[in-house]
Design a protein around this motif. Sequence first.
Motif, PDB file in Angstrom:
ATOM      1  N   MET A 227      38.636 -37.610 -42.167  1.00  0.00           N
ATOM      2  CA  MET A 227      38.565 -38.008 -43.572  1.00  0.00           C
ATOM      3  C   MET A 227      39.814 -38.726 -44.061  1.00  0.00           C
ATOM      4  O   MET A 227      39.900 -39.070 -45.245  1.00  0.00           O
ATOM      5  CB  MET A 227      38.224 -36.807 -44.446  1.00  0.00           C
ATOM      6  CG  MET A 227      36.776 -36.378 -44.263  1.00  0.00           C
ATOM      7  SD  MET A 227      36.207 -35.238 -45.533  1.00  0.00           S
ATOM      8  CE  MET A 227      37.162 -33.776 -45.124  1.00  0.00           C
ATOM      9  N   ASN A 228      40.782 -38.960 -43.190  1.00  0.00           N
ATOM     10  CA  ASN A 228      41.873 -39.854 -43.527  1.00  0.00           C
ATOM     11  C   ASN A 228      41.480 -41.319 -43.327  1.00  0.00           C
ATOM     12  O   ASN A 228      42.268 -42.220 -43.621  1.00  0.00           O
ATOM     13  CB  ASN A 228      43.104 -39.535 -42.668  1.00  0.00           C
ATOM     14  CG  ASN A 228      43.740 -38.215 -43.075  1.00  0.00           C
ATOM     15  OD1 ASN A 228      44.259 -38.080 -44.173  1.00  0.00           O
ATOM     16  ND2 ASN A 228      43.674 -37.240 -42.185  1.00  0.00           N
TER      17      ASN A 228
ATOM     18  N   LEU B 182      34.757 -43.367 -44.696  1.00  0.00           N
ATOM     19  CA  LEU B 182      33.724 -42.402 -44.317  1.00  0.00           C
ATOM     20  C   LEU B 182      32.572 -42.986 -43.509  1.00  0.00           C
ATOM     21  O   LEU B 182      31.765 -42.245 -42.963  1.00  0.00           O
ATOM     22  CB  LEU B 182      33.166 -41.733 -45.580  1.00  0.00           C
ATOM     23  CG  LEU B 182      34.157 -40.849 -46.341  1.00  0.00           C
ATOM     24  CD1 LEU B 182      33.486 -40.253 -47.574  1.00  0.00           C
ATOM     25  CD2 LEU B 182      34.719 -39.743 -45.453  1.00  0.00           C
TER      26      LEU B 182
ATOM     27  N   VAL C 263      44.105 -33.371 -45.652  1.00  0.00           N
ATOM     28  CA  VAL C 263      43.896 -34.801 -45.880  1.00  0.00           C
ATOM     29  C   VAL C 263      45.176 -35.418 -46.420  1.00  0.00           C
ATOM     30  O   VAL C 263      45.691 -35.005 -47.464  1.00  0.00           O
ATOM     31  CB  VAL C 263      42.727 -35.033 -46.861  1.00  0.00           C
ATOM     32  CG1 VAL C 263      42.576 -36.519 -47.165  1.00  0.00           C
ATOM     33  CG2 VAL C 263      41.430 -34.474 -46.264  1.00  0.00           C
TER      34      VAL C 263
ATOM     35  N   LEU D 271      40.565 -40.914 -50.159  1.00  0.00           N
ATOM     36  CA  LEU D 271      39.361 -40.114 -49.940  1.00  0.00           C
ATOM     37  C   LEU D 271      38.574 -39.952 -51.239  1.00  0.00           C
ATOM     38  O   LEU D 271      37.341 -40.053 -51.236  1.00  0.00           O
ATOM     39  CB  LEU D 271      39.717 -38.748 -49.364  1.00  0.00           C
ATOM     40  CG  LEU D 271      38.526 -37.828 -49.098  1.00  0.00           C
ATOM     41  CD1 LEU D 271      37.567 -38.446 -48.084  1.00  0.00           C
ATOM     42  CD2 LEU D 271      38.989 -36.452 -48.624  1.00  0.00           C
TER      43      LEU D 271
ATOM     44  N   GLU E 258      36.640 -42.946 -51.762  1.00  0.00           N
ATOM     45  CA  GLU E 258      35.505 -42.973 -50.843  1.00  0.00           C
ATOM     46  C   GLU E 258      34.379 -42.065 -51.337  1.00  0.00           C
ATOM     47  O   GLU E 258      33.197 -42.434 -51.288  1.00  0.00           O
ATOM     48  CB  GLU E 258      35.953 -42.544 -49.442  1.00  0.00           C
ATOM     49  CG  GLU E 258      36.631 -43.623 -48.647  1.00  0.00           C
ATOM     50  CD  GLU E 258      35.643 -44.704 -48.249  1.00  0.00           C
ATOM     51  OE1 GLU E 258      34.912 -44.527 -47.256  1.00  0.00           O
ATOM     52  OE2 GLU E 258      35.587 -45.739 -48.953  1.00  0.00           O
TER      53      GLU E 258
END
Length: 223
Positions: free
Chosen positions: A122-123, A126, A145, A151, A154
């Motif tokens: 999740m860095n 996605l 994260v 994120l 995202e």
Amino acid sequence: MVNASNGTANRHDISESAADLTRMSDASPEDLAAYYDKWAGSYDTDLPKMGYDAPMRAAAIMQGQGVALDAPILDAGCGTGLTGLALADLGYRDITGIDISLESLQAAEAKGVYRHLKKRDMNKPLAFGDNGFGAVQCIGTLTYVREVRKLFAEFCRVVKRGGIISFTQRADLYDGAFAKAIQATVRAGLWEQVSHSDPMPYLPNHQDFGDQKHVFYDVYRVK
């Protein structure tokens, strides 16, 4: 067995991986994946011993926010699937799970509650299309994260307008940088706050966490 003197789970009652949890806050993605791969086999038995109830609380948030039972939900950082199982117990049936640990994803698959499961860091972006989910939940994962602001953007991208983003963060890590990432997402017009909980129990029976560390439950609505 619970130590009757203080109510905490004894190190002999949980796996070595569970006992080492405090060391993982700054782990690299590779070390994190290896850690949770190792822990996957005993994760589902360790967590109840430590008093972990976040999956049920998070599922209740989805229900309380009126997320439809047939809405596609992204369970971001699904682990072994305890979070998805709690959603399924309330009747949710279109759940996609992502996690960095392949062994955890295999354990999640065995629960039979996910429509799709994918290995994701999740860095990074996605790798889902825009507006594909009615809601996202991210429970017990933001600790790891590093690109939190990215994120959040995202999450807002993959959730349709009006959809829910629900996440937890440890109170001791809900610092200036984390709060700034939230507010930057607000200022960008991507989401608006629905609720921010009081500090809640995290792992009350873990001897290294206990009453010292709590967790916030946040809910935002995509604009």
